[in-house]
Design a protein around this motif. Structure first.
Motif, PDB file in Angstrom:
ATOM      1  N   ARG A  66       0.791  -1.109  -0.112  1.00 35.64           N
ATOM      2  CA  ARG A  66       0.005  -0.057  -0.034  1.00 35.64           C
ATOM      3  C   ARG A  66       0.931   1.258   0.221  1.00 35.64           C
ATOM      4  O   ARG A  66       0.565   2.357  -0.577  1.00 35.64           O
ATOM      5  CB  ARG A  66      -1.019  -0.073   1.125  1.00 35.64           C
ATOM      6  N   PHE A  67       1.855   1.218   0.856  1.00 33.88           N
ATOM      7  CA  PHE A  67       2.863   2.372   0.812  1.00 33.88           C
ATOM      8  C   PHE A  67       4.171   2.298  -0.087  1.00 33.88           C
ATOM      9  O   PHE A  67       4.367   1.132  -0.254  1.00 33.88           O
ATOM     10  CB  PHE A  67       3.142   2.771   2.240  1.00 33.88           C
ATOM     11  N   THR A  68       4.713   3.488  -0.697  1.00 37.08           N
ATOM     12  CA  THR A  68       5.849   3.242  -1.323  1.00 37.08           C
ATOM     13  C   THR A  68       6.589   4.436  -1.122  1.00 37.08           C
ATOM     14  O   THR A  68       6.358   5.584  -0.953  1.00 37.08           O
ATOM     15  CB  THR A  68       5.640   3.363  -2.743  1.00 37.08           C
ATOM     16  N   ILE A  69       8.001   3.790  -0.524  1.00 36.49           N
ATOM     17  CA  ILE A  69       9.104   4.854  -0.007  1.00 36.49           C
ATOM     18  C   ILE A  69      10.084   5.232  -1.217  1.00 36.49           C
ATOM     19  O   ILE A  69      10.211   4.360  -2.049  1.00 36.49           O
ATOM     20  CB  ILE A  69       9.756   4.664   1.288  1.00 36.49           C
ATOM     21  N   SER A  70      10.289   6.611  -1.527  1.00 35.77           N
ATOM     22  CA  SER A  70      11.376   6.845  -2.512  1.00 35.77           C
ATOM     23  C   SER A  70      12.021   7.993  -2.064  1.00 35.77           C
ATOM     24  O   SER A  70      11.908   8.745  -0.977  1.00 35.77           O
ATOM     25  CB  SER A  70      10.575   7.186  -3.609  1.00 35.77           C
ATOM     26  N   ARG A  71      13.185   8.344  -2.920  1.00 42.05           N
ATOM     27  CA  ARG A  71      14.067   9.264  -2.271  1.00 42.05           C
ATOM     28  C   ARG A  71      14.766  10.006  -3.640  1.00 42.05           C
ATOM     29  O   ARG A  71      14.867   9.306  -4.323  1.00 42.05           O
ATOM     30  CB  ARG A  71      15.081   8.584  -1.576  1.00 42.05           C
ATOM     31  N   ASP A  72      15.070  11.301  -3.545  1.00 38.79           N
ATOM     32  CA  ASP A  72      15.710  12.148  -4.401  1.00 38.79           C
ATOM     33  C   ASP A  72      17.029  12.353  -3.758  1.00 38.79           C
ATOM     34  O   ASP A  72      16.673  13.338  -2.898  1.00 38.79           O
ATOM     35  CB  ASP A  72      14.819  13.154  -4.815  1.00 38.79           C
ATOM     36  N   ASN A  73      18.065  11.979  -3.963  1.00 41.83           N
ATOM     37  CA  ASN A  73      19.303  12.146  -3.113  1.00 41.83           C
ATOM     38  C   ASN A  73      19.723  13.595  -3.622  1.00 41.83           C
ATOM     39  O   ASN A  73      20.334  14.159  -2.773  1.00 41.83           O
ATOM     40  CB  ASN A  73      20.428  11.455  -3.480  1.00 41.83           C
ATOM     41  N   ALA A  74      19.595  13.941  -4.930  1.00 35.35           N
ATOM     42  CA  ALA A  74      20.064  15.307  -5.105  1.00 35.35           C
ATOM     43  C   ALA A  74      19.221  16.483  -4.504  1.00 35.35           C
ATOM     44  O   ALA A  74      19.795  17.587  -4.310  1.00 35.35           O
ATOM     45  CB  ALA A  74      19.798  15.581  -6.878  1.00 35.35           C
ATOM     46  N   LYS A  75      18.068  16.172  -4.066  1.00 38.81           N
ATOM     47  CA  LYS A  75      17.373  17.196  -3.622  1.00 38.81           C
ATOM     48  C   LYS A  75      17.351  16.787  -1.939  1.00 38.81           C
ATOM     49  O   LYS A  75      16.520  17.625  -1.115  1.00 38.81           O
ATOM     50  CB  LYS A  75      15.768  17.155  -4.040  1.00 38.81           C
ATOM     51  N   ASN A  76      17.850  15.883  -1.469  1.00 39.62           N
ATOM     52  CA  ASN A  76      18.044  15.306   0.012  1.00 39.62           C
ATOM     53  C   ASN A  76      16.449  15.317   0.449  1.00 39.62           C
ATOM     54  O   ASN A  76      16.211  15.786   1.688  1.00 39.62           O
ATOM     55  CB  ASN A  76      18.765  16.383   0.817  1.00 39.62           C
ATOM     56  N   THR A  77      15.755  14.725  -0.260  1.00 41.70           N
ATOM     57  CA  THR A  77      14.206  14.404   0.162  1.00 41.70           C
ATOM     58  C   THR A  77      13.788  12.904   0.201  1.00 41.70           C
ATOM     59  O   THR A  77      14.104  12.476  -0.984  1.00 41.70           O
ATOM     60  CB  THR A  77      13.373  15.489  -0.844  1.00 41.70           C
ATOM     61  N   VAL A  78      12.965  12.743   0.966  1.00 41.82           N
ATOM     62  CA  VAL A  78      12.327  11.525   1.033  1.00 41.82           C
ATOM     63  C   VAL A  78      10.815  11.663   0.887  1.00 41.82           C
ATOM     64  O   VAL A  78      10.078  12.529   1.586  1.00 41.82           O
ATOM     65  CB  VAL A  78      12.857  10.566   1.993  1.00 41.82           C
ATOM     66  N   TYR A  79      10.306  10.623   0.275  1.00 40.50           N
ATOM     67  CA  TYR A  79       8.799  10.740   0.034  1.00 40.50           C
ATOM     68  C   TYR A  79       8.006   9.393   0.347  1.00 40.50           C
ATOM     69  O   TYR A  79       8.986   8.376   0.523  1.00 40.50           O
ATOM     70  CB  TYR A  79       8.384  10.767  -1.396  1.00 40.50           C
ATOM     71  N   ILE A  80       6.913   9.456   0.827  1.00 40.54           N
ATOM     72  CA  ILE A  80       6.257   8.106   0.968  1.00 40.54           C
ATOM     73  C   ILE A  80       4.694   8.429   0.362  1.00 40.54           C
ATOM     74  O   ILE A  80       4.048   9.253   0.670  1.00 40.54           O
ATOM     75  CB  ILE A  80       6.017   7.733   2.550  1.00 40.54           C
ATOM     76  N   GLN A  81       4.694   7.397  -0.646  1.00 40.71           N
ATOM     77  CA  GLN A  81       3.261   7.290  -1.041  1.00 40.71           C
ATOM     78  C   GLN A  81       2.166   6.499  -0.176  1.00 40.71           C
ATOM     79  O   GLN A  81       2.778   5.169  -0.298  1.00 40.71           O
ATOM     80  CB  GLN A  81       3.351   7.190  -2.419  1.00 40.71           C
ATOM     81  N   MET A  82       1.218   6.844  -0.063  1.00 41.42           N
ATOM     82  CA  MET A  82       0.292   6.058   0.746  1.00 41.42           C
ATOM     83  C   MET A  82      -0.914   5.790   0.082  1.00 41.42           C
ATOM     84  O   MET A  82      -1.613   6.790   0.012  1.00 41.42           O
ATOM     85  CB  MET A  82       0.263   6.616   2.306  1.00 41.42           C
ATOM     86  N   ASN A  83      -1.319   4.833  -0.264  1.00 40.88           N
ATOM     87  CA  ASN A  83      -2.496   4.262  -0.871  1.00 40.88           C
ATOM     88  C   ASN A  83      -3.439   3.329  -0.124  1.00 40.88           C
ATOM     89  O   ASN A  83      -2.785   2.844   0.768  1.00 40.88           O
ATOM     90  CB  ASN A  83      -2.268   3.691  -2.307  1.00 40.88           C
ATOM     91  N   SER A  84      -4.630   3.264  -0.526  1.00 39.81           N
ATOM     92  CA  SER A  84      -5.605   2.434   0.098  1.00 39.81           C
ATOM     93  C   SER A  84      -5.581   2.756   1.618  1.00 39.81           C
ATOM     94  O   SER A  84      -5.493   1.675   2.236  1.00 39.81           O
ATOM     95  CB  SER A  84      -5.185   0.888  -0.285  1.00 39.81           C
ATOM     96  N   LEU A  85      -5.760   3.796   2.030  1.00 38.97           N
ATOM     97  CA  LEU A  85      -5.337   4.223   3.329  1.00 38.97           C
ATOM     98  C   LEU A  85      -6.543   3.786   4.189  1.00 38.97           C
ATOM     99  O   LEU A  85      -7.727   3.590   3.906  1.00 38.97           O
ATOM    100  CB  LEU A  85      -5.209   5.856   3.432  1.00 38.97           C
ATOM    101  N   LYS A  86      -6.258   3.288   5.433  1.00 40.59           N
ATOM    102  CA  LYS A  86      -7.126   2.745   6.351  1.00 40.59           C
ATOM    103  C   LYS A  86      -7.304   3.655   7.648  1.00 40.59           C
ATOM    104  O   LYS A  86      -6.412   4.069   7.934  1.00 40.59           O
ATOM    105  CB  LYS A  86      -6.828   1.439   6.696  1.00 40.59           C
ATOM    106  N   PRO A  87      -8.409   3.545   8.400  1.00 39.09           N
ATOM    107  CA  PRO A  87      -8.499   4.169   9.782  1.00 39.09           C
ATOM    108  C   PRO A  87      -7.415   4.066  10.491  1.00 39.09           C
ATOM    109  O   PRO A  87      -6.851   4.913  11.396  1.00 39.09           O
ATOM    110  CB  PRO A  87     -10.013   3.835  10.234  1.00 39.09           C
TER     111      PRO A  87
END
Length: 121
Positions: A66-87
């Motif tokens: 459901r969740f996907t973590i990714s990273r842009d090293n050039a921007k020193n940024t990390v992301y997390i895409q959260m799908n099918s969220l539950k309570p």
């Protein structure tokens, strides 16, 4: 010092999606792994996902698929895409980084201030 600033939290209905971002700034020589943790009211802070500088990832069983973590090293940024969220995904989400401010300094832990994610109908 290294500062981490999260963004992207909010309220969403069950089944919805959110994308969180965490940008590192300040004196940064190198960032090793970056992680997302979450803490629900009255509960301990739990690891959600982790990504190394090379892009290897790990996930808590509760978010796999459901969740996907990714990273842009050039921007020193990390992301997390959260799908099918539950309570039960409702929590404050924290960004974490293991980083070195200088080439001779030690590896140190840094935390963001947290961003609220609420999943409710």
């Amino acid at each position: 010092q290294v500062q981490l600033v999260e963004s992207g939290g909010g309220s969403v209905q069950p089944g919805g999606s959110l994308r969180l971002s965490c940008a590192a700034s300040g004196s940064i020589f190198s960032i090793n792994f970056m992680r997302w943790y979450r803490q629900a009211p009255g509960k301990q802070r739990d690891l959600v996902a982790s990504i190394t500088s090379g892009g290897s990832t790990n996930y808590a069983d509760s978010v796999k698929g459901r969740f996907t973590i990714s990273r842009d090293n050039a921007k020193n940024t990390v992301y997390i895409q959260m799908n099918s969220l539950k309570p039960e995904d409702t929590a404050v989400y924290y960004c974490y980084a293991l980083a070195k401010p200088t080439d001779r300094g030690p590896w140190s832990s840094y935390w963001g201030q947290g961003t609220q994610v609420t999943v409710s109908s």
